[in-house]
Design a protein around this motif. Structure first.
Motif, PDB file in Angstrom:
ATOM      1  N   PHE A  54       0.835  -1.205   0.000  1.00  0.00           N
ATOM      2  CA  PHE A  54       0.000   0.000   0.000  1.00  0.00           C
ATOM      3  C   PHE A  54       0.871   1.256   0.000  1.00  0.00           C
ATOM      4  O   PHE A  54       0.685   2.166  -0.821  1.00  0.00           O
ATOM      5  CB  PHE A  54      -0.920  -0.022   1.217  1.00  0.00           C
ATOM      6  N   PHE A  55       1.830   1.313   0.896  1.00  0.00           N
ATOM      7  CA  PHE A  55       2.684   2.499   0.978  1.00  0.00           C
ATOM      8  C   PHE A  55       3.646   2.575  -0.204  1.00  0.00           C
ATOM      9  O   PHE A  55       3.959   3.672  -0.695  1.00  0.00           O
ATOM     10  CB  PHE A  55       3.447   2.505   2.304  1.00  0.00           C
ATOM     11  N   LEU A  58       1.600   3.955  -2.993  1.00  0.00           N
ATOM     12  CA  LEU A  58       1.263   5.346  -2.707  1.00  0.00           C
ATOM     13  C   LEU A  58       2.419   6.290  -3.060  1.00  0.00           C
ATOM     14  O   LEU A  58       2.205   7.387  -3.570  1.00  0.00           O
ATOM     15  CB  LEU A  58       0.887   5.489  -1.236  1.00  0.00           C
ATOM     16  N   PHE A  59       3.651   5.854  -2.819  1.00  0.00           N
ATOM     17  CA  PHE A  59       4.794   6.731  -3.034  1.00  0.00           C
ATOM     18  C   PHE A  59       5.538   6.476  -4.350  1.00  0.00           C
ATOM     19  O   PHE A  59       6.193   7.380  -4.868  1.00  0.00           O
ATOM     20  CB  PHE A  59       5.783   6.594  -1.867  1.00  0.00           C
ATOM     21  N   ARG A 119      -1.839   5.846  -7.767  1.00  0.00           N
ATOM     22  CA  ARG A 119      -1.657   6.254  -6.368  1.00  0.00           C
ATOM     23  C   ARG A 119      -2.999   6.627  -5.733  1.00  0.00           C
ATOM     24  O   ARG A 119      -3.215   6.410  -4.537  1.00  0.00           O
ATOM     25  CB  ARG A 119      -0.706   7.457  -6.297  1.00  0.00           C
ATOM     26  N   GLY A 120      -3.886   7.219  -6.509  1.00  0.00           N
ATOM     27  CA  GLY A 120      -5.183   7.619  -5.970  1.00  0.00           C
ATOM     28  C   GLY A 120      -6.080   6.439  -5.665  1.00  0.00           C
ATOM     29  O   GLY A 120      -6.720   6.382  -4.611  1.00  0.00           O
ATOM     30  N   VAL A 122      -5.341   3.442  -4.874  1.00  0.00           N
ATOM     31  CA  VAL A 122      -4.899   2.601  -3.764  1.00  0.00           C
ATOM     32  C   VAL A 122      -5.529   3.051  -2.445  1.00  0.00           C
ATOM     33  O   VAL A 122      -5.647   2.263  -1.504  1.00  0.00           O
ATOM     34  CB  VAL A 122      -3.353   2.610  -3.656  1.00  0.00           C
ATOM     35  N   LEU A 123      -5.996   4.282  -2.389  1.00  0.00           N
ATOM     36  CA  LEU A 123      -6.622   4.803  -1.170  1.00  0.00           C
ATOM     37  C   LEU A 123      -8.063   4.356  -1.004  1.00  0.00           C
ATOM     38  O   LEU A 123      -8.579   4.343   0.115  1.00  0.00           O
ATOM     39  CB  LEU A 123      -6.564   6.343  -1.166  1.00  0.00           C
TER      40      LEU A 123
END
Length: 236
Positions: A54-55, A58-59, A119-120, A122-123
């Motif tokens: 996840f992280f 995100l990055f 990235r969006g 995944v939230l």
């Protein structure tokens, strides 16, 4: 009937071994216990891996390849055990203890590795966007549906009576008394499992491809690059 393009990154197949043993299905819960024990620990590891992924997504917009292969391997292992036991009862061949694909085994699962992920998304995709699938999955799989996986393959159980549980029970009784596997039930079970594993891969962050609301029934995936469409049916 016209074909329309499809680019499903998750491919799940099964080959029905004829004829399954009449009574072995009654003992498969016992024979599969070693797999259940191993899978409990593997799924704990998957939860940890998914948090790390996840992280990473995100990055960096990438799912680290070793972690991706591990998660797919656990899904693949779970699918083989489910196919052998009480998700399908599709084979009497004992599942191998491996994360790797085994092309000689009658149940296979593969996921295309994505070079980049949103990235969006995944939230929100693992909870908000998947809510319709969670609700429908709960109706089909009963209380065993966890909101993360379609079926509790690792534990090999069902909570409340469910469509899948009733179908598998019908298959077992038909094997016991008639010595045959109802082909129509097999195709339906494969469609449900295929749908479920697509959802599992989506909420596991393995793909950005939203799971379609359809049952691609039968042991094989739709022909590469196309799927049949009934005239007048809406395209996705």
């Amino acid at each position: 009937m016209q074909p329309i393009p499809t680019t499903e990154p998750v491919r799940l197949t099964g080959r029905l071994d004829p004829p399954p043993n009449r009574w072995l299905w009654l003992l498969k819960w016992l024979l599969a216990i070693p797999h259940y024990i191993v899978l409990i620990f593997l799924w704990i590891a998957v939860w940890v891996v998914t948090i790390i992924a996840f992280f990473a997504i995100l990055f960096t917009a990438r799912y680290p390849r070793p972690l991706f292969d591990f998660t797919v391997g656990v899904l693949r292992w779970s699918w083989r055990v489910g196919y052998y036991s009480y998700s399908v009862l599709g084979t009497d061949r004992y599942p191998p203890f491996t994360l790797a694909e085994r092309e000689d085994y009658p149940a296979t699962l593969s996921v295309v590795y994505p070079e980049r992920l949103s990235r969006g998304l995944v939230l929100v995709k693992w909870w908000l966007l998947a809510i319709p699938h969670y609700l429908l999955g709960g109706a089909i799989a009963g209380s065993s549906y966890s909101g993360y996986r379609w079926m509790d393959d690792a534990a090999g159980r069902y909570g409340t009576p469910s469509l899948v549980g009733l179908l598998v029970l019908y298959v077992g009784l038909t094997l016991l008394f008639a010595g045959r596997y109802p082909r129509g039930i097999y195709d339906l079970l494969m469609g449900i499992q295929r749908w479920g594993y697509r959802v599992s891969c989506y909420v596991s962050l393995l793909t950005d491809r939203y799971p379609p609301f359809r049952l691609d029934q039968g042991g094989d995936e739709p022909a590469a690059g196309t799927r049949p469409v009934t005239p007048g049916a809406p395209n996705e």
